[in-house]
Design a protein around this motif. Structure first.
Motif, PDB file in Angstrom:
ATOM      1  N   THR A   1       0.824  -1.214   0.000  1.00  0.00           N
ATOM      2  CA  THR A   1       0.000   0.000   0.000  1.00  0.00           C
ATOM      3  C   THR A   1       0.853   1.257   0.000  1.00  0.00           C
ATOM      4  O   THR A   1       0.491   2.273  -0.593  1.00  0.00           O
TER       5      THR A   1
ATOM      6  N   GLU B   1      -8.484   1.497  -2.965  1.00  0.00           N
ATOM      7  CA  GLU B   1      -8.125   0.101  -2.749  1.00  0.00           C
ATOM      8  C   GLU B   1      -8.980  -0.527  -1.641  1.00  0.00           C
ATOM      9  O   GLU B   1      -9.371  -1.693  -1.731  1.00  0.00           O
TER      10      GLU B   1
ATOM     11  N   LYS C   1      -3.947  -7.296  -7.083  1.00  0.00           N
ATOM     12  CA  LYS C   1      -3.575  -6.840  -5.734  1.00  0.00           C
ATOM     13  C   LYS C   1      -2.721  -7.889  -5.022  1.00  0.00           C
ATOM     14  O   LYS C   1      -1.706  -7.565  -4.391  1.00  0.00           O
TER      15      LYS C   1
ATOM     16  N   TYR D   1      -1.888  -2.493 -11.513  1.00  0.00           N
ATOM     17  CA  TYR D   1      -2.808  -2.414 -10.369  1.00  0.00           C
ATOM     18  C   TYR D   1      -3.315  -0.989 -10.168  1.00  0.00           C
ATOM     19  O   TYR D   1      -4.502  -0.770  -9.897  1.00  0.00           O
TER      20      TYR D   1
ATOM     21  N   LEU E   1      -7.205   0.360 -10.297  1.00  0.00           N
ATOM     22  CA  LEU E   1      -7.848   1.152  -9.242  1.00  0.00           C
ATOM     23  C   LEU E   1      -8.388   2.462  -9.790  1.00  0.00           C
ATOM     24  O   LEU E   1      -9.485   2.907  -9.406  1.00  0.00           O
TER      25      LEU E   1
END
Length: 445
Positions: free
Chosen positions: A22, A33, A140, A205, A209
């Motif tokens: 993260t 997320e 993820k 990713y 998102l």
């Protein structure tokens, strides 16, 4: 290569002890997320609950839903079978006939509602929960794994001596490497490869998102659409049980209330006639069974017409259309323009007559013009089959003209005899409209 290696070394030297996946994301994406898992869970659960609410099997066509699956239709069939045991004067029979008819209407509305629900809510929800969001979650998971791999390598490579050796290797890459130097070279390449993989999955990713963030409102609107469909079903049910009618209602009022451009009886009847009535001899001239016409009018009033039920009786459909035109509070061609139509029709010169017709058509209210155009263009198509249906433009004008134009009860009736206008004179107006419809109504059919 030197620049890339220096960049990696700089990343290694400045990296904290370890990094969570993260922490590598842009700060705008951290909150996004956190919404993915709840969105997947909500989509799956609510899709399952909505499926449980369906009274028919998903994937079926409307007719199969109605005939075979809906409990309300089975109830209607049972009522129809039960009433046969009663004599015609029985109160039971009369009530069961009415209930049988109404249950069929409700079943038809419910089938239409469930087909729209399946297409506009259930299918998108299923795709979201079973395809789109799982793809994001797989990326993820891979992003988290590669971040761990990177942390493991960077932890083992966070010493000044190692950085020095790596830098030296970058400068002397063209030279052969053996022994310890070869091992350092292999480790450097392993670090580079891990970083490339991490950067690649991070970009993918992040793109996932960002895409979810831009589409989140659209996804949420699936549930708004659910409420809209439910509200629409409720409104239809309410209208069906109210005293609101289509027959006898002013054209503008009906169009405003139903949010239509063409009046329901005109559009629905013409669509049915186009399917089965274009070659029917004496269409609009021959009468149909009054009971069938009455039932069709009731269905049109309630907005629940089953085309498959009535299309096979085109004379009944034509009778319902004539009845609608005749029961309008004001004729489709209007009281105000009544005398103008006859004055133009009396002109001997055809081009001048058609030009006057065009001017009068422009003066019609837009609602009247659109519906007259729709009707006349259909009548022109019907007349093209006159060798089979025996309905020439003149014959059509004779039987339909009195339903399109008539005088007020007072005033203009003294200028034109109503009986005459309903027979001979009105033909001189309606027939040219049909014959020259492509010129008078240049819009496409």
């Amino acid at each position: 290569m030197l620049r890339q290696s220096l960049s990696i070394l700089k990343q290694l030297s400045s990296a904290p002890k370890s990094q969570d996946a993260t922490e590598l994301l842009h700060e705008d994406l951290v909150l996004v997320e956190q919404r993915i898992e709840p969105a997947k869970k909500a989509s799956q659960v609510l899709h399952k609950k909505l499926l449980a609410c369906m009274q028919s099997q998903p994937g079926l066509e409307a007719d199969k839903r109605i005939v075979k699956k809906l409990p309300l239709m089975l109830l209607s069939v049972s009522m129809a079978e039960s009433l046969k045991d009663f004599d015609s004067d029985s109160s039971f029979r009369r009530v069961l006939e009415m209930c049988c008819f109404m249950e069929k209407i409700v079943a038809t509305m419910l089938a239409d509602f469930e087909m729209k629900l399946e297409k506009e809510v259930l299918e998108p929800l299923n795709k979201l929960s079973e395809e789109d969001l799982p793809d994001i979650l797989r990326n993820k998971k891979l992003f988290a794994k590669l971040t761990m791999d990177w942390n493991s390598l960077s932890t083992s490579c966070r010493f000044p001596r190692f950085l020095f050796v790596c830098l030296r290797l970058c400068l002397c890459r063209s030279q052969a490497s053996t022994g310890p130097q070869a091992k350092q070279e292999g480790l450097r390449e392993e670090v580079e490869e891990a970083w490339k993989k991490l950067e690649s999955i991070k970009d993918q990713y992040s793109a996932d998102l960002y895409h979810f963030a831009t589409k989140e409102e659209d996804y949420a609107n699936y549930f708004i659409r659910l409420l809209e469909l439910q509200l629409g079903l409720h409104r239809i049910s309410t209208l069906s049980s109210s005293t609101q009618k289509v027959y006898g209602e002013a054209l503008r009022s009906h169009l405003r209330m139903s949010n239509r451009e063409i009046a329901a009886p005109i559009q629905e009847c013409i669509q049915m006639l186009q399917r089965t009535g274009m070659r029917e001899e004496g269409l609009f001239r021959l009468t149909a069974a009054a009971s069938v016409v009455k039932r069709l009018k009731t269905c049109l009033d309630q907005g629940t017409v089953d085309h498959s039920e009535f299309s096979m009786d085109p004379h009944a459909v034509a009778g319902a259309l004539k009845s609608y035109l005749r029961e309008l509070p004001e004729p489709l061609m209007t009281f105000e323009l009544y005398s103008d139509w006859f004055k133009a029709a009396g002109l001997k010169d055809l081009p001048e007559k058609l030009e006057q017709f065009k001017l009068i058509l422009k003066r019609l209210p837009v609602e009247n013009y659109n519906n007259l155009r729709y009707l006349v263009q259909f009548l022109a198509l019907l007349s093209q089959q006159q060798t089979l249906n025996k309905m020439s433009p003149s014959n059509i004008a004779i039987v339909l003209g009195p339903n399109l134009l008539w005088p007020r009860a007072e005033g203009e009736s003294s200028m034109f005899d109503m009986a005459s206008a309903s027979s001979v004179q009105v033909v001189t107006i309606i027939e040219p409209l049909i014959l020259y419809s492509s010129s008078l109504f240049p819009e496409g059919i």
